[in-house]
Motif scaffolding. Structure first.
Motif, PDB file in Angstrom:
ATOM      1  N   ALA A 159     -34.866  58.357   9.877  1.00  0.00           N
ATOM      2  CA  ALA A 159     -35.631  57.597  11.075  1.00  0.00           C
ATOM      3  C   ALA A 159     -36.022  56.224  10.251  1.00  0.00           C
ATOM      4  O   ALA A 159     -36.117  55.299  10.893  1.00  0.00           O
ATOM      5  N   ALA A 160     -36.524  56.420   8.958  1.00  0.00           N
ATOM      6  CA  ALA A 160     -37.186  54.993   8.356  1.00  0.00           C
ATOM      7  C   ALA A 160     -35.914  54.068   8.488  1.00  0.00           C
ATOM      8  O   ALA A 160     -36.157  52.861   8.831  1.00  0.00           O
ATOM      9  N   VAL A 161     -34.764  54.280   8.014  1.00  0.00           N
ATOM     10  CA  VAL A 161     -33.444  53.324   7.862  1.00  0.00           C
ATOM     11  C   VAL A 161     -33.454  52.802   9.297  1.00  0.00           C
ATOM     12  O   VAL A 161     -33.033  51.873   9.382  1.00  0.00           O
ATOM     13  N   PHE A 162     -33.182  53.816  10.216  1.00  0.00           N
ATOM     14  CA  PHE A 162     -32.855  53.640  11.638  1.00  0.00           C
ATOM     15  C   PHE A 162     -33.889  52.374  12.151  1.00  0.00           C
ATOM     16  O   PHE A 162     -33.678  51.478  12.768  1.00  0.00           O
ATOM     17  N   HIS A 163     -35.215  52.827  12.096  1.00  0.00           N
ATOM     18  CA  HIS A 163     -36.338  51.988  12.614  1.00  0.00           C
ATOM     19  C   HIS A 163     -36.392  50.781  12.093  1.00  0.00           C
ATOM     20  O   HIS A 163     -36.840  49.920  12.437  1.00  0.00           O
ATOM     21  N   VAL A 164     -36.444  50.794  10.399  1.00  0.00           N
ATOM     22  CA  VAL A 164     -36.328  49.419   9.846  1.00  0.00           C
ATOM     23  C   VAL A 164     -35.261  48.267  10.076  1.00  0.00           C
ATOM     24  O   VAL A 164     -35.376  47.009  10.527  1.00  0.00           O
ATOM     25  N   ALA A 165     -34.089  48.970  10.383  1.00  0.00           N
ATOM     26  CA  ALA A 165     -33.063  48.181  10.957  1.00  0.00           C
ATOM     27  C   ALA A 165     -33.045  47.683  12.391  1.00  0.00           C
ATOM     28  O   ALA A 165     -32.632  46.368  12.653  1.00  0.00           O
ATOM     29  N   LEU A 166     -33.800  48.568  13.270  1.00  0.00           N
ATOM     30  CA  LEU A 166     -34.168  48.039  14.646  1.00  0.00           C
ATOM     31  C   LEU A 166     -35.231  47.071  14.483  1.00  0.00           C
ATOM     32  O   LEU A 166     -34.911  46.089  15.417  1.00  0.00           O
ATOM     33  N   GLY A 167     -36.083  47.107  13.701  1.00  0.00           N
ATOM     34  CA  GLY A 167     -37.061  46.012  13.622  1.00  0.00           C
ATOM     35  C   GLY A 167     -36.619  44.819  12.940  1.00  0.00           C
ATOM     36  O   GLY A 167     -37.100  43.689  13.603  1.00  0.00           O
ATOM     37  N   ALA A 168     -35.706  44.888  12.160  1.00  0.00           N
ATOM     38  CA  ALA A 168     -34.986  43.712  11.547  1.00  0.00           C
ATOM     39  C   ALA A 168     -34.052  43.060  12.512  1.00  0.00           C
ATOM     40  O   ALA A 168     -34.180  41.757  12.811  1.00  0.00           O
ATOM     41  N   GLY A 169     -33.340  43.791  13.626  1.00  0.00           N
ATOM     42  CA  GLY A 169     -32.690  43.153  14.388  1.00  0.00           C
ATOM     43  C   GLY A 169     -33.449  42.370  15.677  1.00  0.00           C
ATOM     44  O   GLY A 169     -32.918  41.576  16.300  1.00  0.00           O
ATOM     45  N   ALA A 170     -34.685  42.822  15.804  1.00  0.00           N
ATOM     46  CA  ALA A 170     -35.391  42.274  16.749  1.00  0.00           C
ATOM     47  C   ALA A 170     -36.190  40.865  16.127  1.00  0.00           C
ATOM     48  O   ALA A 170     -36.843  40.060  16.700  1.00  0.00           O
ATOM     49  N   GLY A 171     -36.348  40.909  14.671  1.00  0.00           N
ATOM     50  CA  GLY A 171     -36.684  39.548  13.936  1.00  0.00           C
ATOM     51  C   GLY A 171     -36.254  38.385  14.664  1.00  0.00           C
ATOM     52  O   GLY A 171     -37.277  37.366  14.844  1.00  0.00           O
ATOM     53  N   PRO A 172     -34.980  38.098  14.929  1.00  0.00           N
ATOM     54  CA  PRO A 172     -34.320  36.683  15.296  1.00  0.00           C
ATOM     55  C   PRO A 172     -35.131  36.356  16.458  1.00  0.00           C
ATOM     56  O   PRO A 172     -35.192  35.101  16.511  1.00  0.00           O
ATOM     57  N   LEU A 173     -35.228  37.234  17.392  1.00  0.00           N
ATOM     58  CA  LEU A 173     -35.733  36.700  18.747  1.00  0.00           C
ATOM     59  C   LEU A 173     -37.146  36.289  18.472  1.00  0.00           C
ATOM     60  O   LEU A 173     -37.595  35.383  19.088  1.00  0.00           O
ATOM     61  N   ASN A 174     -38.102  36.719  17.462  1.00  0.00           N
ATOM     62  CA  ASN A 174     -39.294  36.207  17.012  1.00  0.00           C
ATOM     63  C   ASN A 174     -39.314  34.744  16.768  1.00  0.00           C
ATOM     64  O   ASN A 174     -39.999  33.994  17.095  1.00  0.00           O
ATOM     65  N   ARG A 175     -38.482  34.519  15.837  1.00  0.00           N
ATOM     66  CA  ARG A 175     -38.140  33.515  15.274  1.00  0.00           C
ATOM     67  C   ARG A 175     -37.663  32.266  16.192  1.00  0.00           C
ATOM     68  O   ARG A 175     -37.913  31.337  16.160  1.00  0.00           O
ATOM     69  N   MET A 176     -36.961  32.800  17.270  1.00  0.00           N
ATOM     70  CA  MET A 176     -36.422  31.749  18.313  1.00  0.00           C
ATOM     71  C   MET A 176     -37.814  31.486  19.101  1.00  0.00           C
ATOM     72  O   MET A 176     -37.745  30.244  19.650  1.00  0.00           O
ATOM     73  N   LEU A 177     -38.722  32.408  19.200  1.00  0.00           N
ATOM     74  CA  LEU A 177     -39.718  32.138  20.013  1.00  0.00           C
ATOM     75  C   LEU A 177     -40.977  31.563  19.434  1.00  0.00           C
ATOM     76  O   LEU A 177     -41.900  31.056  19.981  1.00  0.00           O
ATOM     77  N   SER A 178     -41.145  31.493  18.228  1.00  0.00           N
ATOM     78  CA  SER A 178     -42.179  31.190  17.502  1.00  0.00           C
ATOM     79  C   SER A 178     -42.345  29.673  17.605  1.00  0.00           C
ATOM     80  O   SER A 178     -41.335  28.702  17.840  1.00  0.00           O
ATOM     81  N   GLY A 179     -43.587  29.224  17.604  1.00  0.00           N
ATOM     82  CA  GLY A 179     -44.227  27.773  17.486  1.00  0.00           C
ATOM     83  C   GLY A 179     -44.208  27.336  19.177  1.00  0.00           C
ATOM     84  O   GLY A 179     -44.306  26.214  19.131  1.00  0.00           O
ATOM     85  N   ARG A 180     -44.041  28.248  20.184  1.00  0.00           N
ATOM     86  CA  ARG A 180     -43.963  27.733  21.595  1.00  0.00           C
ATOM     87  C   ARG A 180     -45.205  28.619  22.048  1.00  0.00           C
ATOM     88  O   ARG A 180     -45.107  29.943  21.953  1.00  0.00           O
ATOM     89  N   SER A 181     -46.025  28.040  22.533  1.00  0.00           N
ATOM     90  CA  SER A 181     -47.383  28.410  22.915  1.00  0.00           C
ATOM     91  C   SER A 181     -47.068  29.542  24.212  1.00  0.00           C
ATOM     92  O   SER A 181     -47.452  30.652  24.342  1.00  0.00           O
ATOM     93  N   THR A 182     -46.322  29.002  25.035  1.00  0.00           N
ATOM     94  CA  THR A 182     -46.026  30.000  26.390  1.00  0.00           C
ATOM     95  C   THR A 182     -44.959  31.170  26.054  1.00  0.00           C
ATOM     96  O   THR A 182     -45.206  32.174  26.173  1.00  0.00           O
ATOM     97  N   ALA A 183     -44.067  30.919  24.857  1.00  0.00           N
ATOM     98  CA  ALA A 183     -43.224  31.835  24.406  1.00  0.00           C
ATOM     99  C   ALA A 183     -44.185  33.032  23.673  1.00  0.00           C
ATOM    100  O   ALA A 183     -43.916  34.358  23.606  1.00  0.00           O
ATOM    101  N   ALA A 184     -45.128  32.582  22.935  1.00  0.00           N
ATOM    102  CA  ALA A 184     -46.092  33.263  21.949  1.00  0.00           C
ATOM    103  C   ALA A 184     -46.981  34.459  23.034  1.00  0.00           C
ATOM    104  O   ALA A 184     -47.008  35.324  22.734  1.00  0.00           O
ATOM    105  N   ARG A 185     -47.250  33.730  24.152  1.00  0.00           N
ATOM    106  CA  ARG A 185     -47.984  34.275  25.023  1.00  0.00           C
ATOM    107  C   ARG A 185     -47.186  35.500  25.636  1.00  0.00           C
ATOM    108  O   ARG A 185     -47.843  36.494  26.013  1.00  0.00           O
ATOM    109  N   LEU A 186     -46.009  35.312  26.158  1.00  0.00           N
ATOM    110  CA  LEU A 186     -45.229  36.053  26.720  1.00  0.00           C
ATOM    111  C   LEU A 186     -44.924  37.312  25.736  1.00  0.00           C
ATOM    112  O   LEU A 186     -44.806  38.244  25.939  1.00  0.00           O
ATOM    113  N   GLN A 187     -44.871  37.051  24.379  1.00  0.00           N
ATOM    114  CA  GLN A 187     -44.496  38.004  23.327  1.00  0.00           C
ATOM    115  C   GLN A 187     -45.739  38.857  23.416  1.00  0.00           C
ATOM    116  O   GLN A 187     -45.618  40.068  23.504  1.00  0.00           O
ATOM    117  N   SER A 188     -47.121  38.577  23.357  1.00  0.00           N
ATOM    118  CA  SER A 188     -48.300  39.171  23.488  1.00  0.00           C
ATOM    119  C   SER A 188     -48.218  40.064  24.942  1.00  0.00           C
ATOM    120  O   SER A 188     -48.600  41.312  24.656  1.00  0.00           O
TER     121      SER A 188
END
Length: 209
Positions: A159-188
């Motif tokens: 489960a650790a390997v699976f979930h770490v890979a899952l979290g890493a896969g979601a990371g690029p979306l965070n980088r795409m949205l970072s630095g934008r206040s509207t996107a950051a609000r939507l993330q939250s």
């Protein structure tokens, strides 16, 4: 210790269960999007810690004692729902601005702890360990307790390997949205919605589900 054949079947069953959408998957993805790959990994490791604790509780028979007393399960369920709603409120009410990065507000330790508590305050997870692990115990391979510990550790590792890979896969979306206040609000806000839905799931859960 369980035999190789038993461990192979057990590992395959764990993988199949992990591939089915569930609350842990939603929790890791939501935190991966909100806090990046490191946040997703912290959530994954928190879930792993909860799995290991539940393994110990199952091997020592404590889960069976708790499960036999309905008020205890209800208390865990409502405490878990309250905790998730509190986290949802925090995420929803968090102030986000141009120079206010939501990903820096919450430490990885906090994400780890909230993931661990989310796992421990879920009576369905407790019942799952109590019912699932013993099915793969073979009395012909020694004492029951060590086998339960081995099975639980194997489950936690996969489960650790699976979930770490899952979290890493979601990371690029965070980088795409970072630095934008509207996107950051939507993330939250998205994180808050996920947490609130998980709380609702706990509240509506019945002992038979």
């Amino acid at each position: 210790m369980p035999g190789i054949a038993t461990l192979s079947i057990f590992a395959a069953a764990v993988v199949m269960l992990l591939l089915s959408p569930g609350p842990n998957m939603a929790f890791v993805l939501a935190h991966g999007v909100a806090y990046g790959a490191s946040g997703g990994a912290a959530a994954a490791l928190g879930i792993t810690a909860a799995d290991l604790i539940l393994t110990i509780l199952t091997a020592t028979g404590i889960t069976a004692i708790v499960a036999a007393w309905t008020p205890a399960l209800d208390a865990i369920r409502y405490a878990g729902a309250a905790y998730l709603l509190w986290m949802a409120y925090q995420a929803w009410s968090r102030r986000v601005g141009i120079h206010h990065d939501v990903t820096r507000e919450t430490s990885l330790t906090a994400v780890f702890v909230r993931a661990m508590l989310n796992g421990l305050l879920n009576p369905k997870a407790l019942l799952f360990f109590m019912v699932f692990l013993p099915r793969f115990v073979d009395p012909g391979h020694g004492a029951v307790t060590p086998q339960l510990v081995v099975l639980g550790c194997v489950l936690a590792a996969i489960a650790a390997v699976f979930h770490v890979a899952l979290g890493a896969g979601a990371g690029p979306l965070n980088r795409m949205l970072s630095g934008r206040s509207t996107a950051a609000r939507l993330q939250s806000r998205a994180l808050a919605v996920v947490l609130a839905l998980l709380a609702l799931r706990l509240v509506l859960m019945t002992h038979a589900s």
